[in-house]
Structures are given as C-alpha cells and as structure tokens.
Design an enzyme around this catalytic site. Structure first.
Site, PDB file in Angstrom:
ATOM      1  N   LYS A  29      65.184  66.744  47.153  1.00 25.35           N
ATOM      2  CA  LYS A  29      64.497  65.798  47.956  1.00 25.35           C
ATOM      3  C   LYS A  29      62.913  65.708  47.748  1.00 25.35           C
ATOM      4  CE  LYS A  29      66.448  67.580  51.679  1.00 25.35           C
ATOM      5  NZ  LYS A  29      66.767  68.866  51.629  1.00 25.35           N
ATOM      6  N   ASP A  42      69.386  72.246  47.678  1.00 23.16           N
ATOM      7  CA  ASP A  42      69.393  73.114  48.797  1.00 23.16           C
ATOM      8  C   ASP A  42      70.308  74.225  48.359  1.00 23.16           C
ATOM      9  OD1 ASP A  42      67.490  71.737  50.151  1.00 23.16           O
ATOM     10  OD2 ASP A  42      68.922  70.812  51.438  1.00 23.16           O
ATOM     11  N   ARG A  84      70.202  73.936  57.579  1.00 19.63           N
ATOM     12  CA  ARG A  84      71.483  73.677  57.599  1.00 19.63           C
ATOM     13  C   ARG A  84      72.134  74.922  57.268  1.00 19.63           C
ATOM     14  NH1 ARG A  84      72.567  67.889  56.623  1.00 19.63           N
ATOM     15  NH2 ARG A  84      70.427  66.798  56.579  1.00 19.63           N
TER      16      ARG A  84
END
Length: 647
Positions: A8, A103, A330
C-alpha cells in the site's frame, strides 16, 4: 533498477523514507537518487473473476448452473485501481530486480505475487525476487529490514496456501450463496442469503445461543455456607460440597435443587466441631500477560471501551500507518523475536515522551528483565503488536487512538515488571460428617498488576484464610442458606463473540476437529474477523441490542435451513489443516481443491432439496446501503454483494 513493490502507499512511503534524499515523486511511484524505485499496490489490484466471465449465462442465477467450477481460473483487474496496475506494469518491465514488500502474512504474500504472475514476469526475473518483511514503519526499523532481505521463493508455499483459500472461498461462497438465495426467493424472500465458510458458523453460534436463552427454564438452587471460627478467633466461611448420596436432589451441574436438604444440613452443622481434613498454603507467581495479538486486543478493547472489532482494526491501522506509533496490527502472534529485546530501552524512552503521565510507572520498568514474550520459536510471519520507538505528541490522536495506544503500551510495559506474587490457600473441613471447603487468595506483591486500572485491581483481590493444620478442631457457629436461581447463558457481545471465534474449539465435541482448531487461530483470521462480523450485520442476519449481539429472524431462518456441516466449524477446521499443510510443504494444492469440489457437489444437491416455507414470512431486507469496506485491506469475506438475477 531495483523495484520495491509495497502492499500500500503508506508502506511504500515508509520504505522510501529509509533511503537517502533527494527523491522524486511521480504518479504511482517514488524514484530514489540511485535510480531505484518504490511503487505500490492499493490492497488487491486483482480479484477473482465473476462467474459470468467464464460463461455469460451465469449472469442469471439458476440452480441448474450449479456448481460453477472454473476449469482455468481467471483474475480480473479492479476498475478503481487499474491505473496503478498499469504503473506497475511499466516499472516491472524496466526493472532488473524486484523486491516483494507485501505485508508479512499469507494474504500480503499473495497480494503482490498475484500481480507479478498476472503481468507475466519472466521466470528468470521471478527466480531472483527478494522478500522484504516489515512490521514496524519507523525509519530505523525499515532500514534494519532492508538489510535482511530473503528470497521470495522461501514464501511460495505461503502464497499457494493463500491462493487455495481464496479460490476455495470463491467456490464455496459463490455457489452456496446462489443456491440458498434462489431457494429463498422461491419462498418469497427477496434478499441475498449469503453463505460463507466462516460467516455461517459464526451466525450459527449466535442463533444457537439465542435459542438456548429463549428456551431456558430457570430453576432455584441452594448453597450452604458454614461460618467457622478458629481458636484464635479468626473467622471465615466454607462452602458445603454435597456427597454422592445427594445426587437425586441435584442437577447435572451439581447444584442442589432441594431446599429442605440444604436446610437440614444447616441444622446439623450448627454449633458443631469443624475438623481440618486438608490445609494447603502455596506461594505462587503469575507472569505478565503476553503482548497483544489483534484478536486479544479487540477482546480487551471491547470489554474496556465497548469498541467493535472493526473499530479496533481501523484505529490500529491508523496508529500503524498514519502515526507509526505501533507495529503491524493484523498479527495473530503474542510473541516477540529475541533480537528485538535490545530495542526495549528505546521503546520505553519513547513512551516517557508520549505518555508523560506514566513517568512513575515507566521509571520502574526494568528493561534488563526478559519476559517469556521474547521467543523466536513462537514468531513466524509477524510478531505481537507493540509500541514503536517513535516519539510523538499524542494530543493530536483521536480519543479511540489514544485509548488503544495506551492499552498496547501498558501491555508492553508489563513485560518489564516483576511477577505478581500471591498466597494460594485451601482448607477442607469435616462438619457433622459433611465436607466443606474454602479457598483463599492473598496478594504478596502486586508486580505487573500495579499497572492495572484501580477497578481491575479491586476485581483481582481475594480473601485471606487463617493458618490452620490438618487435625485442628475449629468451631462452626452456624450455617447460612444461599438461595440462587439458574441463569441462561449470556447473549454474545463483541468481546465474547471474538473470544468464541478465537477459541472455537470449546464449541466442538469431536476430538480430532477440536485438536485441529486448538492448533489453528480458530474461525477466521486476525484480519478478517471484524469484517465478517460487520457483514452479518449488513446482511440483516445479526442485530445489536445495547451491548448484546442477537440473531434476527432472517438469520435464524437461514441457519435452520442449512445442513449441520455448514453451521459448525468442523469444515473450517479441515480447511485450515489442509491450508496449513500447504504452507508447511506437506500438503498439495491440487488435493485440497479436488476434495473441496467433491464436497461442494454434495452440498449443492442438499441445497436443491431445501424446503422454502421458512422464508415466506421473513421481513424484507433493509434498504440501507452496504457500509464501505476498509480502505486498508479489502478482504474476500464481504465480496459477494451483488443482487442476484434469478429465473
């Protein structure tokens, strides 16, 4: 040219900030002084193609089409992010070396890999792709990660596992949602009856709990407390433990339902000797609780601040991306890599700046003390959520951001406080032939519990028992009758529903399934649980009543029409076991998918025979628009939202 592909834009900016200046920002990328480039995805740039991409006839929802199983899977470009995909296409062509910076999890691995494969990157270039793993966006942490690049090949199994899960969810969700929505329409219901591998068992939990509550019949039950005095005039209470002879007067939980029996015990023990049969006193220590995973944070935040799982996730994303005050949120891990232990003084120092009201607490932290949280064996793709070493004025944070930042900081600070120490005591007495027991818990040293709020400390306090020895004869002044009423199981709340999802094995009876679910993270993943719960609300399957989460009439009708295999977590457990095997290299993608397809055929046949009467009296679905999905990561859980065309 080395091209870094971040998941991102915020991650791309963090990567670029670790390199020298000046840098040139262009539309969709950042050029570094040495000619290398940092670009990014915007979450998933690709998605699974819709059924009509495989056959235009599938635009119409018909039972005869099911199951829809693609022979050759297709990706489709997302219209909103096609521009960024084209930027990556040009940059990848120019590059000599790619660095995957998704990620550090299964989804993040697939997110960049799928773009690389879709753009048909040459095998030679693919073989040389490196993997950059970042869980802390501060410049110093990013620089450290840039010096620890690994081969992307090491993570190919992770990507295959994520791909298998995405395609399995597509097959399961598309086919069964169409099947039951069509059956619902045949019965008169005009809404979407969505089915999901995770969402449906969660709904099943709530429906079952609501049924238990509604069908619950309260019963009176009775306890007897003996009031005891020692020769030193110390007093305490001991609870009567009914013998097997009392079984006819008790329920399955061991509660006495016969008041006369309890009253008789009170008469027998009054003024009698109480002989000590057992007396145990043990000094015990309790280690600090581990730092937070996302689910454990969501549970505590729901209890402390009544925040929903989605609110916690969105707030954490802001703390991670915008403010860079916490590490990757997360995470399903509650452990930390041992290498990170040396960073503790820097993190504690930043907390002194960011939380000046905590000066006294922070000054008492012993950063040379290593708790059990630092354990490399327990850390895989990512580690626990902790504060970063960034110093900032947190007055600029929202109230929700402040609350969560302090919660995360406190949990980290606990790792540098001593164990909580207490005296655990137990006394068993024989009075008039009956057994009476008392338990005590006496704090010796507060340790890490000194960091708890005052209200929480009060809850932790226990009772102190006198010192007695086996054979001592005490005196029972009198007995007390305690009348109680059985209560139904509590309705689910945000905290308890999340706890049920993470500890789903408690709701499973089959031993092998229970074992699998204990080893996995339960129902859903850290990143998807919040979105799945929100989806059930948007579908009008769940509703809120104060803090309680209840099933709606529609949600109950759906669950009651489904086969047991769809409303229990058993299938998810088997999937997770298979996906984990793929991750570990001991399982096959093809075997996993073939088994799933065989099971899907059977489920579709069952769906076709569903009785539709239950859907005839359901209220019309609400006209409220679907809530916009989080901009941080769009998950597949809320994908199937298009209104069907049926014939």
């Amino acid at each position: 040219m080395i091209l870094y592909i971040a998941e991102k834009p915020s991650l791309a900016r963090a990567i670029a900030s670790a390199f020298p200046k000046p840098q040139k920002k262009e539309d969709g990328c950042i050029w570094l002084p040495n000619g290398d480039c940092v670009s990014w995805c915007i979450g998933h740039l690709l998605e699974q193609a819709e059924p009509d991409a495989y056959n235009p006839a599938y635009k119409s929802w018909q039972l005869d089409h099911l199951p829809i199983v693609p022979k050759t899977w297709q990706w489709q470009e997302k219209s909103k992010t096609r521009k960024q995909l084209n930027v990556l296409k040009k940059l990848i062509k120019k590059s000599s070396q790619l660095v995957h910076a998704g990620d550090p999890d299964r989804e993040g691995q697939l997110l960049v890999d799928e773009v690389i494969h879709y753009l048909k990157v040459s095998k030679a270039k693919q073989d040389n792709i490196q993997r950059l793993l970042i869980s802390d966006l501060t410049p110093s942490a990013v620089k450290k990660s840039l010096n620890q690049l690994r081969s992307n090949k090491e993570f190919s199994a992770l990507s295959r596992s994520a791909l298998a899960r995405a395609r399995a969810d597509w097959l399961h969700g598309i086919n069964l949602t169409r099947a039951y929505t069509i059956k619902g329409k045949q019965g008169g219901y005009q809404g979407v009856l969505s089915i999901g591998r995770v969402q449906t068992p969660i709904l099943g939990l709530v429906v079952k709990r609501d049924a238990e509550r509604e069908n619950f019949i309260p019963k009176d039950f009775f306890q007897v407390l003996a009031n005891i005095e020692t020769p030193k005039n110390e007093v305490f209470k001991a609870k009567w433990i009914p013998s097997e002879a009392c079984a006819p007067h008790m329920d399955s939980e061991g509660r006495v339902l016969n008041k006369a029996l309890a009253e008789n015990v009170i008469k027998r023990i009054q003024g009698q000797d109480a002989k000590v049969h057992q007396a145990q006193y043990k000094n015990k220590r309790q280690a600090p609780p581990l730092p937070y995973s996302l689910s454990s944070l969501q549970i505590d935040a729901a209890k402390a601040f009544s925040m929903s799982a989605q609110q916690v996730l969105d707030t954490c994303q802001a703390l991670y991306e915008r403010h860079q005050l916490i590490t990757y949120p997360r995470s399903d891990s509650r452990y930390l890599p041992t290498e990170q232990f040396k960073d503790a003084p820097g993190v504690i120092n930043s907390l002194k700046n960011n939380l000046p009201q905590w000066q006294d607490k922070l000054n008492k932290a012993n950063t040379s003390q290593r708790s059990k949280a630092w354990n490399d064996k327990e850390v895989q793709a990512h580690h626990a959520i902790i504060p970063t070493a960034k110093q900032a004025n947190i007055d600029g944070l929202s109230q929700s951001e402040k609350k969560l930042y302090e919660l995360i900081a406190r949990q980290y600070l606990m790792q540098f406080y001593p164990h909580y120490e207490y005296l655990d005591s137990f006394i068993e007495l024989i009075i008039a032939g009956g057994v009476f027991r008392s338990k005590g818990h006496t704090q010796l040293s507060s340790g890490w519990k000194a960091l708890l709020p005052d209200k929480k400390k009060d809850e932790e306090e226990g009772n102190m028992l006198p010192k007695v020895a086996i054979g001592d004869v005490l005196f029972c002044h009198h007995g007390e009758l305690i009348s109680k009423v059985t209560t139904p199981p509590p309705a689910f709340t945000d905290a308890s529903l999340l706890a049920a999802m993470t500890g789903i094995s408690r709701y499973v009876k089959q031993a092998d399934i229970k074992a699998i679910l204990k080893e996995t993270d339960g129902l859903g993943t850290e990143a998807t649980r919040a979105g799945i719960i929100e989806l059930l609300f948007r579908r009008d399957f769940l509703k809120r009543q104060g803090k309680n989460i209840l099933s709606t009439e529609t949600g109950r009708a759906l669950i009651n029409s489904l086969p047991e295999s769809l409303i229990t977590p058993d299938m998810t457990a088997k999937w997770e076991a298979g996906l984990n095997d793929i991750c570990q290299g001991s399982g096959s993608y093809l075997n996993f998918m073939n088994e799933l397809k065989t099971n899907l055929v059977q489920l579709i046949e069952q769906a076709k025979t569903t009785k539709v009467e239950a859907f005839a009296t359901l209220p019309s679905p609400s006209k409220k628009p679907y809530k916009k999905k989080s901009t941080y990561r769009k998950k597949a859980a809320s994908k199937y939202t298009k209104k069907p065309k049926t014939s």
